[in-house]
Design an enzyme around this catalytic site. Structure first.
Site, short mmCIF file in Angstrom:
data_model
loop_
_atom_site.label_atom_id
_atom_site.label_comp_id
_atom_site.label_asym_id
_atom_site.label_seq_id
_atom_site.Cartn_x
_atom_site.Cartn_y
_atom_site.Cartn_z
N CYS A 1 48.74 -49.31 -20.60
CA CYS A 1 48.70 -49.72 -22.00
C CYS A 1 47.43 -50.55 -22.23
O CYS A 1 47.07 -51.38 -21.40
CB CYS A 1 49.88 -50.56 -22.46
SG CYS A 1 51.43 -49.65 -22.47
N GLU B 1 43.50 -40.36 1.62
CA GLU B 1 42.82 -40.54 0.35
C GLU B 1 42.42 -39.18 -0.23
O GLU B 1 42.55 -38.94 -1.43
CB GLU B 1 41.59 -41.45 0.54
CG GLU B 1 40.73 -41.65 -0.68
CD GLU B 1 41.47 -42.24 -1.87
OE1 GLU B 1 42.63 -42.64 -1.75
OE2 GLU B 1 40.87 -42.25 -2.97
N TRP C 1 51.10 -46.28 -22.33
CA TRP C 1 51.62 -45.56 -21.16
C TRP C 1 53.11 -45.88 -21.14
O TRP C 1 53.51 -47.02 -20.90
CB TRP C 1 50.95 -46.05 -19.89
CG TRP C 1 51.29 -45.25 -18.67
CD1 TRP C 1 50.73 -44.06 -18.28
CD2 TRP C 1 52.26 -45.57 -17.68
NE1 TRP C 1 51.31 -43.64 -17.11
CE2 TRP C 1 52.24 -44.54 -16.71
CE3 TRP C 1 53.15 -46.63 -17.49
CZ2 TRP C 1 53.07 -44.53 -15.59
CZ3 TRP C 1 53.98 -46.63 -16.37
CH2 TRP C 1 53.93 -45.58 -15.44
N HIS D 1 54.77 -31.39 15.04
CA HIS D 1 56.10 -31.97 15.25
C HIS D 1 57.02 -31.68 14.07
O HIS D 1 57.88 -32.50 13.74
CB HIS D 1 55.98 -33.47 15.51
CG HIS D 1 55.26 -33.76 16.79
ND1 HIS D 1 55.83 -33.59 18.02
CD2 HIS D 1 53.98 -34.14 17.03
CE1 HIS D 1 54.95 -33.87 18.97
NE2 HIS D 1 53.82 -34.21 18.39
N ASN E 1 51.20 -55.13 -23.87
CA ASN E 1 50.94 -54.48 -22.59
C ASN E 1 51.78 -55.21 -21.56
O ASN E 1 51.62 -56.41 -21.38
CB ASN E 1 49.44 -54.58 -22.25
CG ASN E 1 49.16 -54.18 -20.81
OD1 ASN E 1 49.91 -53.42 -20.21
ND2 ASN E 1 48.07 -54.70 -20.27
N GLY E 2 52.68 -54.48 -20.89
CA GLY E 2 53.52 -55.11 -19.87
C GLY E 2 54.95 -54.64 -19.98
O GLY E 2 55.23 -53.61 -20.60
N LYS F 1 45.28 -46.05 -15.56
CA LYS F 1 44.34 -46.65 -14.63
C LYS F 1 44.87 -47.93 -13.98
O LYS F 1 44.81 -48.11 -12.79
CB LYS F 1 43.03 -46.94 -15.37
CG LYS F 1 41.95 -47.55 -14.51
CD LYS F 1 41.25 -46.51 -13.69
CE LYS F 1 40.22 -47.08 -12.77
NZ LYS F 1 40.02 -46.19 -11.61
N ARG G 1 43.82 -46.42 -19.94
CA ARG G 1 44.95 -47.26 -19.50
C ARG G 1 46.30 -46.64 -19.86
O ARG G 1 47.34 -47.16 -19.49
CB ARG G 1 44.85 -48.64 -20.14
CG ARG G 1 43.60 -49.39 -19.75
CD ARG G 1 43.55 -50.73 -20.45
NE ARG G 1 44.58 -51.61 -19.96
CZ ARG G 1 44.42 -52.46 -18.94
NH1 ARG G 1 43.27 -52.53 -18.33
NH2 ARG G 1 45.40 -53.23 -18.56
N LYS H 1 43.58 -37.70 -3.87
CA LYS H 1 42.59 -37.31 -4.89
C LYS H 1 42.90 -35.91 -5.40
O LYS H 1 42.90 -35.66 -6.60
CB LYS H 1 41.21 -37.32 -4.24
CG LYS H 1 40.06 -38.10 -4.65
CD LYS H 1 40.04 -39.37 -5.35
CE LYS H 1 41.27 -40.10 -5.66
NZ LYS H 1 41.21 -41.54 -5.66
N GLU I 1 46.30 -35.83 -7.50
CA GLU I 1 46.40 -36.53 -8.78
C GLU I 1 45.57 -35.89 -9.88
O GLU I 1 45.95 -35.94 -11.03
CB GLU I 1 46.08 -38.02 -8.65
CG GLU I 1 44.67 -38.34 -8.30
CD GLU I 1 44.42 -39.85 -8.19
OE1 GLU I 1 45.11 -40.63 -8.84
OE2 GLU I 1 43.50 -40.22 -7.45
C1 F6R Z 1 44.20 -43.29 -7.25
C2 F6R Z 1 44.22 -44.61 -7.83
C3 F6R Z 1 45.40 -45.47 -7.59
C4 F6R Z 1 44.98 -46.94 -7.44
C5 F6R Z 1 46.21 -47.84 -7.35
C6 F6R Z 1 45.83 -49.28 -7.15
O1 F6R Z 1 43.01 -42.63 -7.53
O2 F6R Z 1 43.31 -45.00 -8.51
O3 F6R Z 1 46.16 -45.05 -6.49
O4 F6R Z 1 44.20 -47.05 -6.28
O5 F6R Z 1 46.96 -47.71 -8.53
O6 F6R Z 1 45.04 -49.73 -8.20
P1 F6R Z 1 44.16 -51.04 -8.06
O7 F6R Z 1 43.14 -50.78 -7.01
O8 F6R Z 1 43.58 -51.25 -9.42
O9 F6R Z 1 45.11 -52.13 -7.65
#
Ligand code: F6R
Length: 610
Positions: free
Chosen positions: A2, A483, A75, A506, A99-100, A605, A27, A487, A490
């Site tokens: 949000c 990672e 969001w 296994h 937001n929250g 984000k 966001r 990537k 997502e």
């Molecule tokens: C994936 C991604 C998320 C963040 C996670 C933590 O691409 O961006 O998995 O890494 O939500 O976010 P931060 O680093 O902002 O605490």
């Protein structure tokens, strides 16, 4: 998670709301809305969907003469995406955006229903609006009403609030969720983050926890509980409006991938002293501190947690300090044993992730020293940790992190070197050489890798018609694989799992059949033979293998269907090159599939809810 924005001043407020909301959309983008003060009262226009949907609505119902407004991009948490659940929400004389999450909203809701409140949405936010309205009826003054209501609410919130009859006044409060105030030439602003304010001004002040502020067209007051009022201390951000724009790239993600070579230098160089040695004095951390650390617990979410896994291997390899990595949302419910010499390291790009913040607070409550590795400056995690090391990656707008993760990895690499050097495990010469690799070899190798789009596209073509993909690797490459898999999942929505290369047999190898794509990463020379055996195991069962491998290994042609070679000027250069390759493969796969790369479905984000 949000985004909120607000403005009061001498200019037309709605274009400012739309501009700010378009930046904040990363966001959350389930619904969007604005509330604007006009002569006859406050008007709300809101709808399900993205900013384009609101623009269309505003074309039909224009708001032309407002100088004071608030806006929101959502969001969804309580209540799905719908026109009714979109913010702003009104209750009596109060209109607000939030937001929250209000954790005790159910009990507040039934209490307010008992007093005759009527709710039109399923949101916790509308309950907060009704509570503030109820307190306003009793207190007859906005700051007192907000303070009284805040004392009743549990959870996280940043609110921007308009009160009927209070022309040009916007009230804000935050607890747990971020809120930035800003001073422009034509008025005053608020937003969930600085990037949304960069089109208007670079002068800002981060509101502190539980602080209330009142924005007027000619000034801002911070309003503490003792009834006094004082102006904010304005600072100037080093971010520029350009840093929050795409700069000719098709997507923010691609731009941010390309920014990585420079970002590594920005994150490493402040931690190199005049002798070329790793040194965190500029962050207020000296060699004695590193020497006092006996055990590290890294706590983070998602990619930041994956960076922690990479850091774990580096810290244990270089400094021999036992390091464990914990998913932040699990940490305080099953806390690992802490003892004398434990350091809790919280990693967060946004500095606002609710689970990571809760873990940090838990560690502090136990009296354990904390260190935060954060990108966004002056955010809650950065402020609350005992020590902070900024990654200096600059604004990251794409929801999927790339340069955020990359700079977390480079800072962790420097921490591993600093700890090893402080402990006498690394000579000056070796430490200097390792620092040089990060500053010189890594950016050069990453630049070189940036020009291999055709290889990434080819590898991506081999993935897009499959439902399941595997990444495999050993050691650091297993951490990288996690990672890489995240990537790909997502942004392209292709299901992908990461496995330690030796673990697949296994059980999970039963999922491998003719044509199953397997991507193997091999940056560690000593582990190649073992990884190659695992590749043979999947190939002999029909897997299509893409091998991302250091170029100084002579890979037999029958080992893989596709080979992506990595520069080998140093180990660090090879690791960071592999990272760039897997990011680009995910990007190309999402692009071939026509996905919304910067705004993947269901994501946001900055995850400010637990
Ligand atoms: C994936 C991604 C998320 C963040 C996670 C933590 O691409 O961006 O998995 O890494 O939500 O976010 P931060 O680093 O902002 O605490």
């Amino acid at each position: 998670m949000c985004g909120i924005i607000g403005y009061t001043g001498s200019a037309n407020a709605i274009p400012k709301m739309m501009k700010g909301l378009s930046v904040l959309e990363y966001r959350g983008y389930d619904s969007v809305g604005v509330a604007a003060q006009r002569k006859n009262g406050t008007e709300i226009v809101k709808c399900k969907g993205r900013i384009g949907a609101l623009e269309e609505k505003l074309r039909d119902e224009p708001i032309e003469d407002s100088r004071c407004a608030i806006g929101h991009t959502r969001w969804a948490t309580h209540g799905g995406p719908s026109d009714e659940n979109a913010h702003p929400h009104r209750a009596g004389k109060v209109v607000l955006v939030h937001n929250g999450i209000i954790e005790n909203y159910k009990e507040l809701r039934s209490e307010l229903l008992g007093k005759g409140a009527v709710f039109l949405s399923e949101t916790d936010t509308e309950v907060a609006a009704a509570l503030i309205n109820d307190c306003y009826a009793a207190e007859r003054e906005p700051v007192a009403a907000i303070r009284k209501a805040a004392a009743r609410m549990r959870g996280a919130f940043a609110f921007a609030i308009l009160f009927d009859g209070r022309e040009g006044e916007v009230y804000v409060i935050r607890r747990g969720s971020p809120l930035i105030l800003a001073r422009g030439r034509d008025g005053f602003y608020l937003a969930s983050d600085m990037t949304a304010l960069l089109p208007f001004t670079r002068e800002y002040c981060a509101l502190k926890e539980d602080e209330i502020a009142c924005l007027l067209p000619d000034g801002v007051s911070i309003c503490p509980a003792d009834g006094t009022r004082f102006p904010p201390e304005w600072k100037t951000t080093t971010m520029t409006p350009e840093s929050a724009q795409k700069g000719g790239f098709a997507h923010f993600m691609l731009k941010e991938i390309h920014e990585q070579p420079a970002a590594v230098v920005k994150s490493v160089s402040p931690r190199v002293n005049s002798k070329g040695l790793p040194d965190f004095s500029a962050d207020g951390i000296n060699a004695d501190f590193w020497r006092s650390v006996r055990h590290i617990q890294v706590v983070a979410c998602g990619s930041a947690m994956h960076a922690g896994l990479l850091g774990q291997r580096l810290i244990e390899d270089y400094a021999k300090v036992p390091t464990t990595v914990h998913i932040a949302s699990e940490y305080r419910y099953h806390p690992p044993v802490m003892s004398e010499g434990t350091l809790v390291v919280v990693i967060s790009q946004s500095g606002e992730t609710a689970d990571s913040l809760a873990a940090l607070r838990y560690a502090k409550e136990q009296g354990i020293p904390t260190l935060a590795i954060v990108n966004a400056v002056e955010t809650t995690i950065a402020r609350e940790a005992d020590r902070r090391v900024y990654t200096y990656a600059g604004p990251e707008i794409a929801v999927a992190t790339t340069k955020g993760y990359c700079t977390q990895a480079s800072v962790l690499w420097m921490i591993a070197l600093a700890m090893a050097h402080a402990a006498g495990r690394l000579t000056d010469e070796k430490a200097r050489e390792a620092v040089n690799c990060l500053l010189r070899d890594v950016p050069a190798a990453m630049e070189q890798m940036l020009s291999r789009e055709d290889r990434y596209r080819k590898a991506a073509r081999g993935l897009i018609n499959h439902e399941h993909v595997f990444y495999i690797g050993r050691g650091i490459d297993y951490a990288l694989s996690m990672e890489a898999a995240l990537k790909l999942k997502e942004i392209s929505y292709i299901h992908c799992e990461a496995y330690a290369a030796g673990e697949l047999k296994h059980g999970t190898i039963s999922l491998v059949e003719a044509g199953t794509p397997v991507l193997a990463i091999s940056t560690e020379r000593d582990l190649f033979d073992k990884t190659e055996s695992n590749i043979r195991e999947v190939r002999s069962r029909g897997a299509q293998v893409t091998l991302i491998c250091r170029s100084d290994i002579a890979v037999p042609s029958e080992t893989a269907d596709e080979l992506i070679s990595l520069p080998v000027s140093s180990n660090a250069a090879t690791v960071f090159s592999a990272l760039l390759a897997v990011q680009c493969i995910a990007y190309e796969a999402a692009s071939l599939l026509g996905c919304d790369i910067d705004r993947p479905r269901n994501l946001a984000k900055s995850v400010t809810v637990e």
